[in-house]
Design a protein around this motif. Structure first.
Motif, PDB file in Angstrom:
ATOM      1  N   GLN A  47       0.830  -1.200   0.000  1.00  0.00           N
ATOM      2  CA  GLN A  47       0.000   0.000   0.000  1.00  0.00           C
ATOM      3  C   GLN A  47       0.865   1.251   0.000  1.00  0.00           C
ATOM      4  OE1 GLN A  47      -3.519   0.048  -0.246  1.00  0.00           O
ATOM      5  NE2 GLN A  47      -2.920   2.134  -0.793  1.00  0.00           N
ATOM      6  N   LYS A  48       1.990   1.208   0.691  1.00  0.00           N
ATOM      7  CA  LYS A  48       2.887   2.373   0.714  1.00  0.00           C
ATOM      8  C   LYS A  48       3.443   2.656  -0.676  1.00  0.00           C
ATOM      9  CE  LYS A  48       6.514   4.539   3.491  1.00  0.00           C
ATOM     10  NZ  LYS A  48       7.273   5.160   2.422  1.00  0.00           N
ATOM     11  N   ASP A  51       0.624   4.210  -2.535  1.00  0.00           N
ATOM     12  CA  ASP A  51       0.412   5.574  -2.043  1.00  0.00           C
ATOM     13  C   ASP A  51       1.435   6.535  -2.636  1.00  0.00           C
ATOM     14  OD1 ASP A  51      -1.715   4.697  -0.530  1.00  0.00           O
ATOM     15  OD2 ASP A  51      -0.586   4.635   1.355  1.00  0.00           O
ATOM     16  N   THR A  54       0.348   7.430  -6.043  1.00  0.00           N
ATOM     17  CA  THR A  54      -0.807   8.334  -6.000  1.00  0.00           C
ATOM     18  C   THR A  54      -0.376   9.747  -5.628  1.00  0.00           C
ATOM     19  OG1 THR A  54      -2.290   6.514  -5.390  1.00  0.00           O
ATOM     20  CG2 THR A  54      -3.043   8.756  -4.923  1.00  0.00           C
ATOM     21  N   GLN A  55       0.446   9.855  -4.605  1.00  0.00           N
ATOM     22  CA  GLN A  55       0.892  11.170  -4.136  1.00  0.00           C
ATOM     23  C   GLN A  55       1.671  11.925  -5.203  1.00  0.00           C
ATOM     24  OE1 GLN A  55       3.042   9.541  -0.876  1.00  0.00           O
ATOM     25  NE2 GLN A  55       1.245   9.402   0.469  1.00  0.00           N
TER      26      GLN A  55
END
Length: 531
Positions: A47-48, A51, A54-55
């Motif tokens: 997930q990191k 993320d 996405t960021q």
């Protein structure tokens, strides 16, 4: 070659390889099951990692999908041993004869086959002719006090970020190197262990979890120590609160092109875990088998396998730090791969006075890109090993010192920050920003100045208190949502200048400069200007 850029001396063995075969990379045509990955990205990436994409507005692509397992099995069925492969490059590395290469190229699932060979007439180097991988200058235990350790932090103006509480907290760093002996036992790494800052590890050379074996070269431990080592009142690394993934990609006994694949595999695993930064003090240009040797023309940032892998890692949103190399005094003279890649932030070695260490490799890359990107102290640099503060020299030390600064800076910035912008600001605030040179690049890094520039241009709010007037002449007043118990004011190199328990403070006697204020021993600070 002297591929590992410290001044440690270790022995080596010759690698024997049948001359009728050559190392090749078999590129596959596609990834038939990629739709399954897109439907469930967590099957491959943490997930990191997702993320981070996405960021930074980075879309998933086919590189992120796993290799087609049946293709790997097909290659094995042809009689090949497959131990190394890359999903980013979408293929496997094997040793093959010219006739076998022809067979591989005819397979319906194969796109093409690329050899690692650059000089077909080359031969196996005799042991006596093999260049020494390690400089003959030992790392010496010394009685550094904390002030001496801080000097290298101050040279790159990193102390203001540390004072502000930006010490790498929450930033995941992959250190890809040799081995990490004593990291699991030494008191210099106890703080990392006690705080659960070592998040994962793997040995991509031996394909197991053996990274702490005392038979392994401690080069990785020394590089890690420069960033994350801690001995109270004696040494603090450049990002002591970061998290670390420790990966082995370097076989100390041989000099083989497979090590480029080991690094790519480690970088792919680092991406899976969601790391923010990769730091490596290795590089390549010459091998035991001279058929694989590179020329300066190959140092264009796109030719070598590891340079291609490093660029992909950067394109996934990972900041990539590499040592420039220690070839400045040698016939080769130049940076070595993957420090030649334009997206890799390559670091040269400065001395304690701000000049250059003569051994630090020269740029530019063969495509004309300015290299190294910048410099940090790499001569008699303080680090830790086992239980002690020690010193060592090489771009191997300059690189992790700088990487810790990058980690501290990344902690301070929004997760959405563009890494190209970070690189550009680091170059633009270095000591030779307007007059880069072939050996120094843009000069010695200045993290405090870079952070201040981001403060002026980004929406960064670091505290729940404010200072006014700002700029100030006589007095400042601190307004806080918390009850003020104590106030500390620091100068731009981290020295405590003034303390107070009152919200109104006389600053009339301070010199005109930038200062940092924090309350109640909080890690967050606000900047104010005295004029």
């Amino acid at each position: 070659m002297k591929k590992i850029f410290t001044t440690l001396m270790f022995g080596g063995l010759i690698f024997a390889q049948a001359q009728q075969t050559e190392l090749v990379f078999v590129f596959f045509k596609d990834k038939p099951n990629k739709a399954s990955f897109y439907a469930n990205p967590l099957s491959e990436l943490s997930q990191k990692s997702l993320d981070r994409r996405t960021q930074k507005s980075i879309a998933l692509n086919d590189q992120d999908a796993p290799i087609e397992a049946s293709y790997i099995q097909n290659v094995k069925n042809l009689g090949f041993t497959v131990t190394d492969y890359s999903k980013w490059l979408n293929g496997v590395a094997i040793n093959a004869t010219p006739a076998q290469i022809q067979t591989l190229q005819s397979q319906p699932y194969v796109s093409h086959v690329e050899s690692f060979v650059r000089n077909p007439s080359g031969s196996q180097k005799a042991l006596a002719d093999r260049p020494n991988k390690w400089k003959n200058m030992s790392a010496n235990k010394t009685n550094f006090n904390y002030g001496e350790a801080t000097a290298q932090i101050n040279q790159i103006n990193l102390k203001p970020l540390h004072i502000a509480g930006y010490t790498g907290t929450g930033i995941d760093i992959a250190v890809i190197d040799t081995g990490f002996p004593t990291v699991n036992t030494g008191s210099a790494f106890k703080r990392l262990r006690d705080n659960n800052q070592i998040k994962g590890s793997y040995n991509f050379v031996s394909k197991n979890n053996d990274i702490y074996n005392t038979a392994l070269n401690p080069h990785g431990s020394i590089c890690l120590g420069t960033i994350g080592g801690y001995i109270q009142n004696q040494f603090v690394g450049s990002a002591p609160d970061a998290n670390f993934y420790l990966y082995v990609s370097e076989n100390d006994d041989v000099e083989i092109p497979e090590e480029q694949l080991y690094w790519i595999e480690a970088a792919e695993e680092a991406d899976r875990k969601g790391v923010d930064l990769i730091t490596t003090s290795l590089g390549y240009y010459i091998f035991d088998d001279s058929r694989y040797d590179y020329t300066y023309a190959d140092m264009n940032g796109t030719t070598t396998f590891i340079a291609r892998g490093a660029q992909i890692a950067f394109e996934k949103g990972i900041f990539i730090n590499f040592a420039a190399g220690n070839e400045g005094n040698n016939d080769w003279h130049y940076i070595i791969t993957p420090a030649d890649n334009a997206k890799v932030f390559s670091i040269g070695a400065a001395d304690q006075f701000g000049g250059m260490a003569t051994f630090s490799s020269y740029g530019p890359n063969s495509a004309g890109v300015i290299k190294p990107d910048a410099c940090a102290r790499g001569l008699f640099t303080a680090t830790v090993l086992n239980n002690d503060v020690t010193e060592a020299s090489g771009t191997s030390l300059a690189n992790p010192l700088a990487a810790g600064g990058v980690a501290s800076l990344l902690q301070a910035l929004p997760k959405s920050v563009n890494l190209v912008d970070v690189q550009n600001k680091l170059r633009g605030n270095a000591s030779l920003a307007n007059t880069p040179t072939d050996q120094e690049g843009y000069g010695i890094l200045n993290f405090g100045k870079t952070y201040n520039q981001f403060l002026a241009t980004e929406n960064i709010k670091t505290t729940n208190f404010s200072i006014y007037p700002n700029p100030a002449k006589g007095f400042i007043e601190v307004k806080s949502s918390d009850k003020i118990q104590s106030i500390q004011i620091y100068d731009n190199i981290g020295r405590l200048i003034l303390t107070s328990k009152s919200s109104k403070i006389d600053v009339s006697t301070l010199e005109n400069a930038v200062y940092y204020l924090k309350i109640n021993d909080n890690t967050k600070v606000e900047k104010f200007i005295k004029n």
